[in-house]
Design a protein around this motif. Structure first.
Motif, PDB file in Angstrom:
ATOM      1  N   UNK A  89       0.874  -1.145   0.044  1.00 45.09           N
ATOM      2  CA  UNK A  89       0.238  -0.039   0.102  1.00 45.09           C
ATOM      3  C   UNK A  89       0.825   1.358  -0.090  1.00 45.09           C
ATOM      4  N   UNK A  90       0.478   2.415  -0.644  1.00 46.55           N
ATOM      5  CA  UNK A  90       1.169   3.472  -0.618  1.00 46.55           C
ATOM      6  C   UNK A  90       1.674   4.307   0.466  1.00 46.55           C
ATOM      7  N   UNK A  91       0.680   3.975   1.675  1.00 49.77           N
ATOM      8  CA  UNK A  91       1.041   4.478   3.055  1.00 49.77           C
ATOM      9  C   UNK A  91       2.196   3.684   3.533  1.00 49.77           C
ATOM     10  N   UNK A  92       2.626   2.500   3.213  1.00 53.01           N
ATOM     11  CA  UNK A  92       3.682   1.833   3.694  1.00 53.01           C
ATOM     12  C   UNK A  92       4.928   2.116   3.006  1.00 53.01           C
ATOM     13  N   UNK A  93       5.027   2.839   1.698  1.00 43.29           N
ATOM     14  CA  UNK A  93       6.118   3.236   0.899  1.00 43.29           C
ATOM     15  C   UNK A  93       6.937   4.478   1.747  1.00 43.29           C
ATOM     16  N   UNK A  94       8.296   4.101   2.235  1.00 40.02           N
ATOM     17  CA  UNK A  94       9.047   5.121   2.906  1.00 40.02           C
ATOM     18  C   UNK A  94       9.390   6.113   1.948  1.00 40.02           C
ATOM     19  N   UNK A  95       9.140   7.580   2.262  1.00 39.16           N
ATOM     20  CA  UNK A  95       9.632   8.424   1.420  1.00 39.16           C
ATOM     21  C   UNK A  95      10.441   9.498   2.244  1.00 39.16           C
ATOM     22  N   UNK A  96      11.805   9.692   1.790  1.00 43.63           N
ATOM     23  CA  UNK A  96      12.823  10.381   2.448  1.00 43.63           C
ATOM     24  C   UNK A  96      12.430  11.798   2.496  1.00 43.63           C
ATOM     25  N   UNK A  97      12.694  12.656   3.400  1.00 41.11           N
ATOM     26  CA  UNK A  97      12.755  14.188   3.507  1.00 41.11           C
ATOM     27  C   UNK A  97      13.702  14.606   2.519  1.00 41.11           C
ATOM     28  N   UNK A  98      13.262  15.844   1.770  1.00 43.69           N
ATOM     29  CA  UNK A  98      14.138  16.487   0.779  1.00 43.69           C
ATOM     30  C   UNK A  98      14.647  17.788   1.322  1.00 43.69           C
ATOM     31  N   UNK A  99      14.030  18.467   2.043  1.00 52.60           N
ATOM     32  CA  UNK A  99      14.413  19.790   2.904  1.00 52.60           C
ATOM     33  C   UNK A  99      13.902  19.716   4.163  1.00 52.60           C
ATOM     34  N   UNK A 100      14.545  20.508   5.033  1.00 50.14           N
ATOM     35  CA  UNK A 100      14.080  20.787   6.431  1.00 50.14           C
ATOM     36  C   UNK A 100      12.889  21.541   6.254  1.00 50.14           C
ATOM     37  N   UNK A 101      12.053  21.628   7.246  1.00 46.10           N
ATOM     38  CA  UNK A 101      10.836  22.599   7.309  1.00 46.10           C
ATOM     39  C   UNK A 101      11.430  23.949   7.340  1.00 46.10           C
ATOM     40  N   UNK A 102      12.501  24.314   7.958  1.00 41.68           N
ATOM     41  CA  UNK A 102      12.882  25.676   8.211  1.00 41.68           C
ATOM     42  C   UNK A 102      13.491  26.294   6.722  1.00 41.68           C
ATOM     43  N   UNK A 103      13.775  25.290   5.921  1.00 41.62           N
ATOM     44  CA  UNK A 103      14.246  25.799   4.518  1.00 41.62           C
ATOM     45  C   UNK A 103      12.810  26.345   3.751  1.00 41.62           C
ATOM     46  N   UNK A 104      11.899  25.684   4.146  1.00 43.32           N
ATOM     47  CA  UNK A 104      10.426  26.259   3.402  1.00 43.32           C
ATOM     48  C   UNK A 104      10.260  27.477   3.830  1.00 43.32           C
ATOM     49  N   UNK A 105      10.278  27.964   5.059  1.00 45.58           N
ATOM     50  CA  UNK A 105      10.252  29.347   5.519  1.00 45.58           C
ATOM     51  C   UNK A 105      11.253  30.285   4.826  1.00 45.58           C
TER      52      UNK A 105
END
Length: 323
Positions: A197-213
């Protein structure tokens, strides 16, 4: 200070990495993903409206996972209470005072699943959070973290037991879009990789939340020529004058279109906004803010077609690319 071409190139590189990361989960929907990333970097909120099974929740979850921050998921139901979203004050007998217990809205990315299934009173609990990035409980204001984004989903087909979102809340969403069914090639690829299931597919983070800001602040420096602002104003004026429309686009909507166009330009590696940026975003940013005349709706007119006609009838400005 205006964004430099070098900064625009770096901006586009980060955005492309987020899009590519999310595309691992949502195949063949690069444009929709780009819209979602644009909404996030515009510090706006996104409403996903589509039939079941098209990947609304998967897109929201993947976008949240791509940003290394706190995420939460709220399943909206008819018995959900405002306090279940914002949090509640609980009396501490030892300290003899009320202690605030934070709700799931205190996250960087909040997935509001099937938002139209909750009562209007519960839906309104999100209004202050979406507009002010704060919630007020028992007269005390509590600031939310940064970045803060609400990604809401709703099903337009099954209306039994649902509550239509009021215009005031729809206006708080920067964009509304739909995903649609994948094409044949994408469907085949999905079926070939559907063992888990798609929910079980691990997806790595690309950028930290601070970078979004940081990227959101940088996007505010993208150059917007006065003729672009005039073009947006003419588009908004046209929505208010259209015969099929009872309520046109608000000033908030016009400002949202300019803000999103800045990010959309930077996502493509440009430090300036073009008329094509405005055209690309006009439907997802403006259409859900229109209230159509009842007779027009009866005749089969929809908001997207009204925006499309306005884009055809409103001439864009001449190209004035900055040197």
């Amino acid at each position: 200070m205006t964004m430099t071409p070098e900064q625009a190139t770096r901006f586009a590189d980060v955005a492309a990495r987020i899009v590519t990361n999310v595309e691992q989960v949502l195949l063949g929907k690069a444009f929709v993903i780009r819209l979602a990333v644009t909404a996030m970097l515009s510090e706006g909120h996104l409403l996903l409206e589509d039939v079941p099974g098209t990947g609304k929740t998967s897109l929201a979850r993947a976008l949240a996972q791509s940003v290394q921050g706190v995420t939460s998921r709220i399943q909206f139901t008819p018995d959900l209470l405002p306090g279940d979203i914002t949090g509640i004050s609980v009396y501490d007998q030892r300290a003899q005072e009320f202690e605030f217990h934070r709700g799931p809205v205190f996250a960087n990315v909040v997935l509001a699943d099937e938002i139209n299934r909750a009562s209007p009173k519960t839906q309104s609990a999100l209004l202050e959070a979406m507009e002010e990035s704060a919630v007020t409980v028992d007269g005390v204001s509590h600031r939310l973290g940064a970045p803060f984004m609400v990604i809401a989903t709703q099903n337009p087909v099954e209306q039994a037991g649902t509550y239509r979102l009021p215009e005031a809340q729809l206006d708080r969403f920067l964009m509304k879009t739909s995903i649609g069914y994948p094409d044949h090639a994408a469907t085949v690829r999905i079926l070939e990789t559907s063992s888990a299931p798609s929910a079980a597919v691990p997806l790595a983070s690309v950028v930290p939340a601070a970078s979004v800001t940081e990227l959101a602040a940088l996007a505010r420096t993208v150059h917007v020529d006065p003729v672009i602002a005039d073009y947006v104003a003419r588009l908004v004026d046209a929505t208010r004058a259209a015969g099929e429309v009872r309520l046109g686009v608000s000033v908030r909507g016009a400002m949202g279109l300019v803000r999103a166009a800045r990010v959309y330009a930077a996502v493509q590696g440009r430090h300036y906004v073009t008329p094509d940026d405005v055209k690309a975003l006009a439907e997802p940013v403006l259409a859900h803010r229109l209230v159509l005349d009842a007779e027009a709706e009866f005749d089969g007119v929809n908001a997207s077609s009204v925006i499309g006609q306005i884009l055809v009838e409103t001439p864009p400005p001449a190209d004035r690319t900055p040197r």
